[in-house]
Design an enzyme around this catalytic site. Structure first.
Site, PDB file in Angstrom:
ATOM      1  N   TYR A  70       0.842  -1.229   0.118  1.00  0.00           N
ATOM      2  CA  TYR A  70      -0.035   0.039  -0.071  1.00  0.00           C
ATOM      3  C   TYR A  70       0.874   1.333   0.098  1.00  0.00           C
ATOM      4  O   TYR A  70       0.280   2.566  -0.220  1.00  0.00           O
ATOM      5  CB  TYR A  70      -1.002  -0.019   1.005  1.00  0.00           C
ATOM      6  N   LYS A 117       0.183 -13.885   5.856  1.00  0.00           N
ATOM      7  CA  LYS A 117       0.089 -14.887   4.813  1.00  0.00           C
ATOM      8  C   LYS A 117       1.524 -15.564   4.889  1.00  0.00           C
ATOM      9  O   LYS A 117       2.263 -15.660   3.556  1.00  0.00           O
ATOM     10  CB  LYS A 117      -0.251 -14.219   3.446  1.00  0.00           C
ATOM     11  N   ASP A 154      -6.569 -15.102   5.260  1.00  0.00           N
ATOM     12  CA  ASP A 154      -7.800 -15.707   4.424  1.00  0.00           C
ATOM     13  C   ASP A 154      -8.707 -16.301   5.623  1.00  0.00           C
ATOM     14  O   ASP A 154      -9.949 -16.143   5.690  1.00  0.00           O
ATOM     15  CB  ASP A 154      -7.532 -16.723   3.275  1.00  0.00           C
ATOM     16  N   ASP A 189      -5.934  -2.451   5.238  1.00  0.00           N
ATOM     17  CA  ASP A 189      -7.059  -1.679   4.497  1.00  0.00           C
ATOM     18  C   ASP A 189      -8.314  -2.385   4.156  1.00  0.00           C
ATOM     19  O   ASP A 189      -9.258  -1.736   4.374  1.00  0.00           O
ATOM     20  CB  ASP A 189      -6.312  -0.997   3.199  1.00  0.00           C
TER      21      ASP A 189
END
Length: 336
Positions: free
Chosen positions: A122, A169, A202, A226
């Site tokens: 980001y 992740k 996830d 975000d």
């Protein structure tokens, strides 16, 4: 007390004005220092975030910000990204709680999303390798990773939260998220009295939309944060009711996290609750906890009464009626 005010674009001036009124009604006296940012600033100064605005925040340390629009296709950096990076606002904090009257999928949601604000994808570090191929850099540093996780644990300790969840992740991004995860584990060892868990992002998304009551404080890198912060806002009624803050070691900016809604700008229809609750966070930040608690109480009671609410909240009122309703529900004395 002098605090910078960035009114912003679209409905920004309307919701920030409502916030100023509510804060004034608590008896807290603030001298607001106007600072430009957004579309009008780009037109007037050639920059949507002029250096003078950054200098004002550096001088006064604290700001209230309405939604700002970065001109698209003109080479300007995102206003929010520039603010965060220029002022080292490394922590985005989004409290998410269930509120009365609002029809939502779940009840008793009460969590805080803590997002690292300066690194990751980001941050927008991109370049063209060859025509048709773009490379984005996902930078994770030990310094920033340790800082944001420690911030999350300190926040949990300050507010008596039971658990911190680190979202990652690392099974795919083994080096970048692997470093972040290692830092999270090391910091967690310093807080044995707070539960710690690590979960793939996830899995977190799946569980948030099935049973969000499990979560308490969630901490993660920039892009994940975000997405997750907006997802969590959707669990309790949307961006129109959720406050936000961007915090660093020196400076703090409190802002409504929704857009500028140009389609209703100037019509007096905007819902100011997100901005008003961000104002309450600002008051807590400067040590006016009683006034902050009174505002939160007034917002809850206004929603519970269901009178004067704006259309997005299921009412037939406007910015004026809901602001008046919140002020009318402010407790006169201290409210714990």
């Amino acid at each position: 007390m002098q605090i910078v005010l960035i009114a912003g674009d679209g409905i920004g001036p309307e919701v920030t004005a409502a916030t100023q009124e509510v804060i004034a009604a608590t008896g807290v006296k603030i001298d607001w220092i106007d600072a430009p940012a957004g579309l009008h600033s780009a037109e007037q100064f050639g920059d949507p975030l002029p250096e003078r605005t950054l200098d004002l925040i550096r001088q006064y340390r604290v700001a209230l910000k309405g939604p700002c629009t970065t001109p698209v296709g003109k080479g300007f950096r995102s206003i929010n990204v520039k603010l965060r990076q220029s002022l080292e606002l490394f922590a985005s904090v989004r409290p998410v709680q269930s509120l009365p009257h609002l029809k939502t999928p779940f009840e008793q949601v009460n969590l805080i999303v803590v997002r690292e604000n300066t690194e990751g994808l980001y941050a927008g570090l991109e370049h063209q390798v060859v025509p048709g191929v773009i490379e984005s850099l996902r930078v994770i540093t030990r310094t920033a990773a340790e800082r944001i996780v420690r911030y999350a644990f300190e926040l949990a300790r300050q507010y008596g939260r039971r658990m911190v969840t680190f979202c990652h992740k690392a099974d795919v991004m083994r080096l970048s998220d692997g470093l972040f995860l290692q830092c999270a584990r090391e910091v967690a060892d310093d807080y044995p009295f707070i539960d710690f868990e690590e979960k793939p992002i996830d899995n977190v998304c799946l569980e948030l939309v099935t049973d969000p009551k499990h979560y308490d404080v969630l901490v993660m890198e920039n892009l994940f944060g975000d997405v997750i912060s907006d997802l969590c806002a959707g669990l309790v009624g949307g961006l129109g009711v959720v406050p936000g803050a961007n915090l660093g070691s020196k400076y703090a900016i409190f802002e409504a996290v929704h857009g500028s809604a140009p389609d209703i700008a100037g019509k007096g229809l905007a819902n100011p609750i997100a901005c008003i609750r961000s104002g309450a966070m600002l008051l807590e930040h400067i040590g006016r906890r009683d006034a902050a608690a009174r505002i939160e109480h007034a917002v809850v009671e206004t929603l519970r009464a269901g009178v004067g609410l704006t259309r997005d909240l299921g009412g037939d009122g406007n910015t004026r009626t809901i602001t008046d309703a919140i002020i009318s529900h402010l407790p006169t004395g201290s409210h714990a």
